[in-house]
Write a protein that holds these residues in place. Structure first.
Motif, short mmCIF file in Angstrom:
data_model
loop_
_atom_site.label_atom_id
_atom_site.label_comp_id
_atom_site.label_asym_id
_atom_site.label_seq_id
_atom_site.Cartn_x
_atom_site.Cartn_y
_atom_site.Cartn_z
N SER A 122 18.04 48.73 10.87
CA SER A 122 18.74 47.83 9.94
C SER A 122 17.92 46.58 9.65
O SER A 122 17.93 46.08 8.52
CB SER A 122 20.12 47.46 10.49
OG SER A 122 20.01 46.67 11.66
N VAL A 123 17.20 46.08 10.65
CA VAL A 123 16.36 44.90 10.44
C VAL A 123 15.24 45.21 9.44
O VAL A 123 14.92 44.40 8.57
CB VAL A 123 15.77 44.40 11.78
CG1 VAL A 123 14.62 43.44 11.58
CG2 VAL A 123 16.87 43.72 12.60
N ILE A 124 14.65 46.40 9.57
CA ILE A 124 13.60 46.81 8.63
C ILE A 124 14.16 46.88 7.20
O ILE A 124 13.57 46.38 6.25
CB ILE A 124 13.00 48.17 9.05
CG1 ILE A 124 12.21 48.02 10.36
CG2 ILE A 124 12.09 48.72 7.95
CD1 ILE A 124 11.78 49.34 10.97
N LEU A 125 15.33 47.52 7.06
CA LEU A 125 15.95 47.64 5.74
C LEU A 125 16.37 46.28 5.19
O LEU A 125 16.25 46.02 3.98
CB LEU A 125 17.16 48.57 5.82
CG LEU A 125 16.85 50.05 6.07
CD1 LEU A 125 18.13 50.82 6.36
CD2 LEU A 125 16.12 50.66 4.89
N PHE A 126 16.86 45.42 6.05
CA PHE A 126 17.27 44.07 5.65
C PHE A 126 16.09 43.31 5.04
O PHE A 126 16.20 42.69 3.98
CB PHE A 126 17.81 43.33 6.87
CG PHE A 126 18.59 42.08 6.56
CD1 PHE A 126 19.30 41.95 5.38
CD2 PHE A 126 18.62 41.04 7.47
CE1 PHE A 126 20.03 40.79 5.10
CE2 PHE A 126 19.34 39.88 7.21
CZ PHE A 126 20.04 39.76 6.02
N LYS A 127 14.95 43.40 5.73
CA LYS A 127 13.75 42.73 5.22
C LYS A 127 13.29 43.33 3.90
O LYS A 127 13.08 42.61 2.90
CB LYS A 127 12.62 42.83 6.24
CG LYS A 127 11.29 42.27 5.72
CD LYS A 127 10.11 42.76 6.54
CE LYS A 127 8.79 42.29 5.94
NZ LYS A 127 8.47 42.93 4.64
N GLU A 128 13.14 44.66 3.88
CA GLU A 128 12.52 45.32 2.74
C GLU A 128 13.42 45.38 1.51
O GLU A 128 12.94 45.27 0.38
CB GLU A 128 12.09 46.74 3.13
CG GLU A 128 10.98 46.76 4.18
CD GLU A 128 10.60 48.17 4.61
OE1 GLU A 128 11.32 49.12 4.21
OE2 GLU A 128 9.61 48.31 5.34
N LYS A 129 14.72 45.57 1.71
CA LYS A 129 15.62 45.80 0.58
C LYS A 129 16.48 44.60 0.23
O LYS A 129 17.27 44.66 -0.72
CB LYS A 129 16.51 47.02 0.86
CG LYS A 129 15.75 48.33 0.95
CD LYS A 129 16.69 49.51 1.18
CE LYS A 129 15.93 50.82 1.22
NZ LYS A 129 15.41 51.19 -0.11
N CYS A 130 16.35 43.51 0.99
CA CYS A 130 17.17 42.34 0.71
C CYS A 130 16.33 41.06 0.68
O CYS A 130 16.21 40.42 -0.36
CB CYS A 130 18.29 42.22 1.74
SG CYS A 130 19.41 40.83 1.43
N ILE A 131 15.74 40.71 1.81
CA ILE A 131 15.05 39.42 1.91
C ILE A 131 13.82 39.35 1.01
O ILE A 131 13.61 38.36 0.30
CB ILE A 131 14.66 39.12 3.37
CG1 ILE A 131 15.91 39.13 4.27
CG2 ILE A 131 13.95 37.77 3.46
CD1 ILE A 131 16.97 38.14 3.89
N ASP A 132 13.00 40.39 1.04
CA ASP A 132 11.75 40.36 0.27
C ASP A 132 11.99 40.12 -1.22
O ASP A 132 11.23 39.39 -1.88
CB ASP A 132 10.96 41.67 0.45
CG ASP A 132 10.28 41.75 1.80
OD1 ASP A 132 10.23 40.73 2.51
OD2 ASP A 132 9.80 42.86 2.16
N GLY A 133 13.04 40.70 -1.78
CA GLY A 133 13.29 40.60 -3.21
C GLY A 133 14.32 39.57 -3.60
O GLY A 133 14.69 39.46 -4.78
N LEU A 134 14.79 38.79 -2.65
CA LEU A 134 15.83 37.79 -2.90
C LEU A 134 15.29 36.63 -3.75
O LEU A 134 14.16 36.18 -3.57
CB LEU A 134 16.33 37.28 -1.55
CG LEU A 134 17.43 36.24 -1.49
CD1 LEU A 134 18.22 36.43 -0.20
CD2 LEU A 134 16.89 34.82 -1.54
#
Length: 465
Positions: free
Chosen positions: A377-389
Motif C-alpha cells: 500500500s505504501v508503494i501504491l500510495f507513493k506512485e498513484k497518489c503522492i507523485d502526481g498530486l
C-alpha cells in the motif's frame, strides 16, 4: 484417482498419490476446514530454508547420510523456489502452535526427496518426514525462528518503501514551498502556512516510522533453533546449535544470532507485539495523511478543493463525472486492518501458557499480513497518489483571503480583545480584516500591510517586526 495408505498414531488414511503431503496434512485440512486463507507462503519458504540448513548441518555432523541429505536439500530448495506452493493449503488459523504447518513442510520435502532418490511417495523408509527432515528439530524452535526470518525480510522491504514515500513527500515539500494556504485546527480556520510545510510534516512522521521499523530488526534476529521442544535442547547437540546458526546466516545473508536463552524465545512473543505496535504507529500516520488528502481534495466545487489528487478511475455507477479518492481510501483501509491485526497479536501473545504459546499461527498470520499489506500500500500510495498530486493555487488563495485568520497577527499590536472585535466585525459585515482595520483606523496603513503580508504570517516571529 490412485491412493497410497499412510498411518499415524490415530490410524490409517488414504492419501492421493498426486499429492506430496501426507497423513498429518490431510488431518489438518479436515480439522481446520475454514475456507480461509492458507498459511502465509513467506513462512512456508523460511521453514523450508530451515529444513535445508538442518540437512546440511546433520550431514556435516554425520547424523544424516549424504545421499539422503542432498535429496532433502534439493527438495527444500524447490519449495523455496515456489514449485510446490499448491501443496500448502492448511488454514492459517490452526490449533497446535504451528505443528500442522511444520508437518506439512516435512511431508512435502520428504516425498519430493523420495522421488529424487527414485522411490515412490509414501515410502518413508527412504526419507522420513520426522526422523530425517525434522531431525534435531521441533515445531517449537522451527516455527518461531522461521517467523522471525520472514518478518525481517518483509521489514527490510517495508523500510525501503517507506524511505521512498518519505522522499516523495519531501519533493512535494520543496515543490509547494511558495504556495500559501490556510492552516486549520479542529477543522476550523487557524493560521496561514505553506502547502510545503504540511508535506514536510507528513515526511517527518514517515521518517520516524521508517527508522523505528528498521531498528526493530535487531530484536528479531535472535532465534531458538536447537532449543527443540521447550528450549532445553533435548535431541539436539551443541555442535548442531552453533553450526545451524552459522548455516542460517550464510543462507539468508541476515545477521541471525543464536539466543543465549532459547526457552525465552520459545515461550515469549513480546517481540512480535513490539513489531506489530510499530506497524500500528505507522498505520496511524498513514491513516491521518490519507484522510487529510481526502478532505483537502474534497469537491471539486462543494468542498475544500485545495489539493488535486490524480484521477485513477470513475467513481460512480449513477453519478456521471464523479471521481473518488480511491488510493487514500485504500491506504486508510489497510491501516485499519493493520491496527486490527495489532489487537489480535497483542491478545494472542498474552495468551501463551507456561513453556509455549499455542496461538503463534494467529500471530504469524496477522504480523506477516500487516507487513505485506503495508509494503504494497505504501508503494501504491507513493506512485498513484503522492507523485502526481497537485495544489489548486487559486483555491488556496481564495480560501485564505475569505478567512479571518490574520486577526491573530494583530494581538501583539492591539491586544486579544480588540483583535477579537475586529474579527467579529469582519465576520458580521462580510468584510476582510484589512478593510475593517482601515475603516477603524487602528493602525497606520504601512503597518497593516506589513502585519497582514502572507509571507510574514508563516514565519516564527512577530508579524511586521
Amino acid at each position: 484417482m490412485n491412493y497410497r495408505l499412510e498411518q499415524d498414531l490415530l490410524g490409517e488414511k488414504n492419501i492421493a498419490n498426486s499429492t506430496y503431503s501426507g497423513i498429518n496434512t490431510a488431518r489438518a485440512l479436515e480439522n481446520f476446514d475454514l475456507n480461509s486463507k492458507a498459511v502465509n507462503i513467506n513462512l512456508i519458504k523460511d521453514i523450508a530454508l530451515i529444513k535445508k540448513a538442518a540437512a546440511m548441518t546433520n550431514m556435516k555432523l554425520k547424523l544424516l547420510a549424504a545421499e539422503k541429505a542432498e535429496a532433502i536439500i534439493k527438495a527444500s530448495e524447490e519449495v523455496i523456489e515456489g514449485k510446490f506452493d499448491n501443496e500448502f493449503r492448511i488454514s492459517a488459523f490452526q490449533g497446535g502452535a504451528g505443528t500442522s504447518t511444520n508437518m506439512n513442510v516435512n511431508e512435502v520435502i520428504a516425498n519430493r526427496s523420495i522421488e529424487l532418490l527414485g522411490g515412490t511417495k509414501g515410502n518413508y523408509d527412504l526419507v522420513h518426514p520426522l526422523n530425517d527432515v525434522n531431525m534435531s528439530q521441533s515445531t517449537n524452535d522451527v516455527y518461531p525462528s522461521a517467523l522471525r526470518i520472514a518478518a525481517i525480510r518483509l521489514i527490510r522491504k517495508l523500510s525501503n518503501s517507506l524511505s521512498s514515500l518519505q522522499e516523495a513527500l519531501q519533493i512535494k515539500e520543496n515543490e509547494f514551498s511558495d504556495i500559501i494556504k490556510l492552516g486549520r485546527t479542529q477543522l476550523m480556520d487557524a493560521l496561514p502556512m505553506t502547502a510545503g510545510q504540511s508535506f514536510g510534516a507528513y515526511s517527518k512522521a514517515i521518517e520516524r516510522d521508517r527508522w523505528r521499523i528498521y531498528k526493530v530488526e535487531e530484536r528479531l534476529r535472535q532465534i531458538n533453533l536447537g532449543g527443540t521442544a521447550i528450549g532445553t535442547g533435548l535431541n539436539a547437540t551443541n555442535k548442531y546449535v552453533f553450526m545451524m546458526t552459522d548455516t542460517i546466516q550464510n543462507l539468508t545473508g541476515l545477521g541471525i544470532a543464536r539466543s543465549d536463552y532459547p526457552m525465552d524465545i520459545t515461550q515469549n512473543c513480546d517481540i512480535f507485539v513490539e513489531t506489530s505496535g510499530l506497524l500500528k504507529s505507522c498505520s496511524v500516520n498513514l491513516l491521518k495523511i490519507s484522510n487529510d488528502l481526502r478532505l483537502l481534495n474534497s469537491g471539486p466545487r462543494g468542498g475544500i478543493g485545495e489539493i488535486i489528487l490524480p484521477k485513477m478511475q470513475t467513481g460512480s455507477t449513477i453519478m456521471p463525472g464523479k471521481v473518488n479518492p480511491v488510493i487514500p481510501e485504500m491506504v486508510a483501509q489497510v491501516s485499519l486492518r493493520v491496527i486490527a491485526n495489532d489487537s489480535a497479536i497483542t491478545s494472542a501473545s498474552s495468551m501463551g501458557q507456561l513453556e509455549l504459546n499455542a496461538f503463534t499461527p494467529l500471530i504469524a498470520e496477522c504480523l506477516l499480513e500487516s507487513l505485506e499489506l503495508l509494503d504494497k500500500s505504501v508503494i501504491l500510495f507513493k506512485e498513484k497518489c503522492i507523485d502526481g498530486l497537485e495544489m489548486n493555487v487559486d483555491r488556496c488563495l481564495e480560501n485564505l483571503e475569505k478567512s479571518l485568520v490574520s486577526a491573530t497577527a494583530l494581538v501583539p499590536y492591539i491586544g486579544y480583545d480588540k483583535a477579537s472585535s475586529i474579527s467579529k466585525t469582519a465576520l458580521v459585515t462580510g468584510k476582510t480584516i484589512r478593510e475593517v482595520l482601515l475603516e477603524e483606523q487602528m493602525l497606520p496603513v504601512d503597518i497593516i500591510d506589513k502585519i497582514l503580508s502572507p509571507t510574514e504570517l508563516i514565519r516564527t516571529h512577530i508579524s511586521g517586526k
